[in-house]
Design a protein around this motif. Structure first.
Motif, mmCIF file in Angstrom:
data_model
loop_
_atom_site.group_PDB
_atom_site.id
_atom_site.type_symbol
_atom_site.label_atom_id
_atom_site.label_comp_id
_atom_site.label_asym_id
_atom_site.label_seq_id
_atom_site.Cartn_x
_atom_site.Cartn_y
_atom_site.Cartn_z
ATOM 1 N N VAL A 75 -38.067 109.721 30.858
ATOM 2 C CA VAL A 75 -37.625 109.730 29.464
ATOM 3 C C VAL A 75 -36.176 110.221 29.412
ATOM 4 N N ASP A 76 -35.384 109.684 28.506
ATOM 5 C CA ASP A 76 -34.007 110.139 28.336
ATOM 6 C C ASP A 76 -34.012 111.520 27.690
ATOM 7 N N LEU A 77 -33.686 112.531 28.478
ATOM 8 C CA LEU A 77 -33.703 113.911 27.997
ATOM 9 C C LEU A 77 -32.293 114.478 27.866
ATOM 10 N N ALA A 78 -31.290 113.586 27.833
ATOM 11 C CA ALA A 78 -29.894 114.028 27.828
ATOM 12 C C ALA A 78 -29.580 114.924 26.640
ATOM 13 N N GLU A 79 -30.199 114.666 25.495
ATOM 14 C CA GLU A 79 -29.905 115.450 24.299
ATOM 15 C C GLU A 79 -30.674 116.771 24.241
ATOM 16 N N GLN A 80 -31.587 116.953 25.176
ATOM 17 C CA GLN A 80 -32.408 118.165 25.177
ATOM 18 C C GLN A 80 -31.683 119.247 25.985
ATOM 19 N N THR A 81 -30.804 119.972 25.329
ATOM 20 C CA THR A 81 -29.951 120.931 26.027
ATOM 21 C C THR A 81 -30.695 122.166 26.525
ATOM 22 N N SER A 82 -31.919 122.365 26.047
ATOM 23 C CA SER A 82 -32.671 123.553 26.472
ATOM 24 C C SER A 82 -33.444 123.326 27.768
ATOM 25 N N ILE A 83 -33.416 122.124 28.309
ATOM 26 C CA ILE A 83 -34.158 121.830 29.536
ATOM 27 C C ILE A 83 -33.401 122.345 30.752
ATOM 28 N N ILE A 84 -34.110 123.042 31.630
ATOM 29 C CA ILE A 84 -33.569 123.465 32.915
ATOM 30 C C ILE A 84 -34.210 122.633 34.012
#
Length: 314
Positions: A75-84
């Protein structure tokens, strides 16, 4: 009203009546962390594979008996800045990036990369919102999980208590220590937990933080518990009545400390070193129960072990 469910209870689907209507060929479920800052729609198809991974790396990262995954295109998670993302390994998937929320440490799953391109997401099903999973899909998942790397499974998840109740040994007399730690070894401990008990917990908090179907806890007197490495250790208040020790580097949730039990620490069995757990662990147990069963996810089925099933905490 009884606080126990029947010993025959194995799935919430049974209480609702199992509808065997076909599940849609394509649908979306919601991947949501405990703090709610990360919420992503993930498309599930009829070809999506589900499995429980018992490899040591997955067990330690999820701090659970096993990790439960649904394999989907990344999944495109580029906008999810909280993901490590943290590089790791899985005996099933190979080299992976482990994913978790930087704000609440909820485990989200892992990504597989080939030729520098992210190609698969192993979605951690414990972090999937219950309401987004239709019963038809839950029933399908319940019947088609593959068991991966069973040769590496831990001994304690299937353990049954064999100590006679009249000879029950209390935590105050527990003398057999185990060692354990987080996935990156930044946090290590020893704990006198055997003889003792296991509580398999299906509450939403345990599921969200671990990304697994459940977490297992065992009581230890504080005087019998010692940190041998705490370089990355933090203590986080996760409920109004308790705190959890976590690793700020790899997100592992290692213990529960209840406000009402200041002299007791509850380490997670999922972070025990296998070689320090008794080979025949059943002989060291006087109580094993399933707790918070009213919150267990509909796709999971309890083992037919006849152990007590409590609706809430035990």
């Amino acid at each position: 009203m009884s606080r126990n469910l029947l010993a025959s209870f194995r799935s919430p689907l049974a209480s609702r009546g199992e509808q065997r209507s076909p599940s849609p060929s394509n649908l979306q479920v919601q991947l949501k962390c405990n703090c709610g800052k990360l919420c992503v729609a993930v498309t599930i198809t009829s070809e999506s594979i589900t499995g429980h991974c018992h490899c040591k790396q997955c067990r330690r990262f999820h701090v659970a008996a096993f990790a439960s995954f649904c394999v989907v295109p990344t999944v495109d998670l580029a906008e999810q800045t909280s993901i490590i993302r943290r590089p790791g390994a899985c005996a099933t998937a190979g080299r992976v990036d482990r994913l978790w929320c930087a704000c609440c440490f909820s485990v989200l799953g892992m990504e597989v990369t080939e030729s520098g391109r992210r190609c698969e997401l192993y979605l951690a099903l414990g972090t999937v919102e219950d309401a987004s999973i239709p019963d038809s899909l839950a029933l399908k998942w319940r019947e088609c999980f593959t068991e991966w790397t069973l040769q590496e499974c831990a001994t304690w998840p299937a353990a049954l208590p064999t100590m006679h109740r009249a000879r029950r040994v209390t935590p105050q007399r527990a003398q057999m220590p185990v060692s354990g730690g987080c996935a990156c070894n930044g946090c290590r401990f020893t704990a006198n937990v055997f003889p003792g008990e296991l509580q398999h917990c299906y509450c939403k908090l345990c599921r969200k933080l671990s990304g697994a179907a459940f977490q297992t806890w065992t009581p230890c007197l504080a005087e019998g518990f010692a940190w041998t490495n705490q370089e990355s250790l933090i203590l986080v208040r996760t409920t109004p009545h308790g705190q959890r020790h976590m690793c700020r580097i790899c997100s592992s949730t290692l213990t529960i400390v209840y406000d009402s039990q200041p002299d007791t620490i509850w380490p997670a069995a999922g972070c025990f070193d296998d070689e320090t757990v008794p080979l025949d662990v059943s002989t060291q147990l006087y109580r094993v129960i399933h707790i918070c069963c009213i919150w267990m996810q509909s796709w999971y089925t309890l083992p037919d072990d006849k152990l007590p099933r409590l609706k809430y905490a035990g």
